[in-house]
Design an enzyme around this catalytic site. Structure first.
Site, PDB file in Angstrom:
ATOM      1  N   ASP A  40      -7.775   6.301  11.570  1.00 15.98           N
ATOM      2  CA  ASP A  40      -7.116   4.800  12.144  1.00 15.98           C
ATOM      3  C   ASP A  40      -7.266   4.155  12.577  1.00 15.98           C
ATOM      4  O   ASP A  40      -8.360   3.163  13.316  1.00 15.98           O
ATOM      5  CB  ASP A  40      -6.482   5.491  13.165  1.00 15.98           C
ATOM      6  CG  ASP A  40      -5.203   4.982  14.006  1.00 15.98           C
ATOM      7  OD1 ASP A  40      -5.204   3.589  13.726  1.00 15.98           O
ATOM      8  OD2 ASP A  40      -4.749   5.398  14.455  1.00 15.98           O
ATOM      9  N   TYR A  70       6.647  -9.226  12.839  1.00 13.44           N
ATOM     10  CA  TYR A  70       5.161  -9.272  11.451  1.00 13.44           C
ATOM     11  C   TYR A  70       4.707 -10.022  10.444  1.00 13.44           C
ATOM     12  O   TYR A  70       3.831 -11.003  11.021  1.00 13.44           O
ATOM     13  CB  TYR A  70       6.500  -8.462  10.635  1.00 13.44           C
ATOM     14  CG  TYR A  70       5.849  -8.277   9.328  1.00 13.44           C
ATOM     15  CD1 TYR A  70       4.538  -6.926   8.626  1.00 13.44           C
ATOM     16  CD2 TYR A  70       5.798  -9.373   8.177  1.00 13.44           C
ATOM     17  CE1 TYR A  70       4.345  -7.091   7.496  1.00 13.44           C
ATOM     18  CE2 TYR A  70       5.270  -8.762   6.509  1.00 13.44           C
ATOM     19  CZ  TYR A  70       4.557  -8.203   6.357  1.00 13.44           C
ATOM     20  OH  TYR A  70       3.937  -7.458   4.911  1.00 13.44           O
TER      21      TYR A  70
END
Length: 248
Positions: free
Chosen positions: A62, A162
């Protein structure tokens, strides 16, 4: 691409979409691919698509967790001879509104996950890859998969943090290019900025946007293209979109 045959490329977000296509394409070009992902079984399934002389290996990671990234690159050092190429591909986007005024606000966790994955994880992986390249005196290549949203902010009110994360990738790429040039390093750095790509990321409520889009394979082709340039040539940035794509 011949100079990369047998060399090790690390790809983040390798389990699906663009990352999976990059792994298969580079393995078929003779590279040793190490795919970092949380779903390693999906990376391992890509081995059935190899038709060339390369290979695909998986490491569970991760990239938002510093200890995971450190352990992953340590494994690359010990088992695969270090990092020649890093493709920072992992990225997330959660469509929704920044504020609660809209119909579908994103959660705080989703906003933070966008920054952690798209920016923090990319920076962590880059630092470890650079350390490996310096240790082994590799003239390596770091490729950051960014987005055209790192250059303009789409007007649709669902992109929230984003674009900010991808603007950060553009700025970080330039900072790294400047630093390596100052140090007279031969390590290459490239930002690839695709337009819309047909992946799970562009789905909303189970529906895919009905507009012209690139395929993951198109982006993988761009990665192969920048890697195929001569050692003295660096493509700082490459933007690409479907020939019929309009700006959102």
């Amino acid at each position: 691409m011949d100079r990369w045959i047998g060399k090790t490329a690390v790809v983040t977000g390798a389990s699906a979409g663009i990352g999976a296509e990059i792994c298969v394409q580079l393995a078929n070009s003779g590279l040793k691919l190490v795919g970092l992902a949380r779903r390693t079984q999906l990376v391992d399934e890509l081995k059935t698509q190899i038709t060339g002389s390369g290979s695909i290996h998986s490491i569970q990671c991760d990239i938002t967790k510093q200890e995971d990234v450190e352990a992953a690159f340590k494994s690359v050092e010990e088992n695969y001879g270090g990092t020649h190429i890093l493709v920072n591909n992992a990225g997330v986007m959660y469509p929704g509104n920044i504020s609660e005024f809209g119909d579908s606000p994103v959660s705080c966790d989703e906003m933070l996950s966008t920054i952690d994955t798209n920016v923090k994880g990319l920076i962590l992986c880059t630092r470890h890859a650079l350390n490996s390249m310096k240790t082994h005196n590799f003239n390596g290549h770091i490729i950051n998969i960014s987005s055209v949203a790192g250059h303009y902010v789409p007007f649709l009110p669902v992109f929230n943090s984003y674009p900010a994360s991808k603007y950060a990738v553009s700025a970080f790429t330039q900072s790294l290019l400047n630093e390596l040039a100052h140090l007279n390093s031969n390590i290459k750095v490239t930002s690839i900025a695709p337009g819309l790509v047909k992946t799970d990321m562009v789905e909303r409520e189970g529906k895919t946007l009905d507009v012209p889009m690139l395929t993951p394979g198109d982006v993988a082709d761009a990665v192969s293209y920048v890697l195929s340039t001569p050692p003295n040539i660096n493509i700082n940035e490459l933007s690409l979109c479907h020939v019929s794509e309009k700006r959102l």
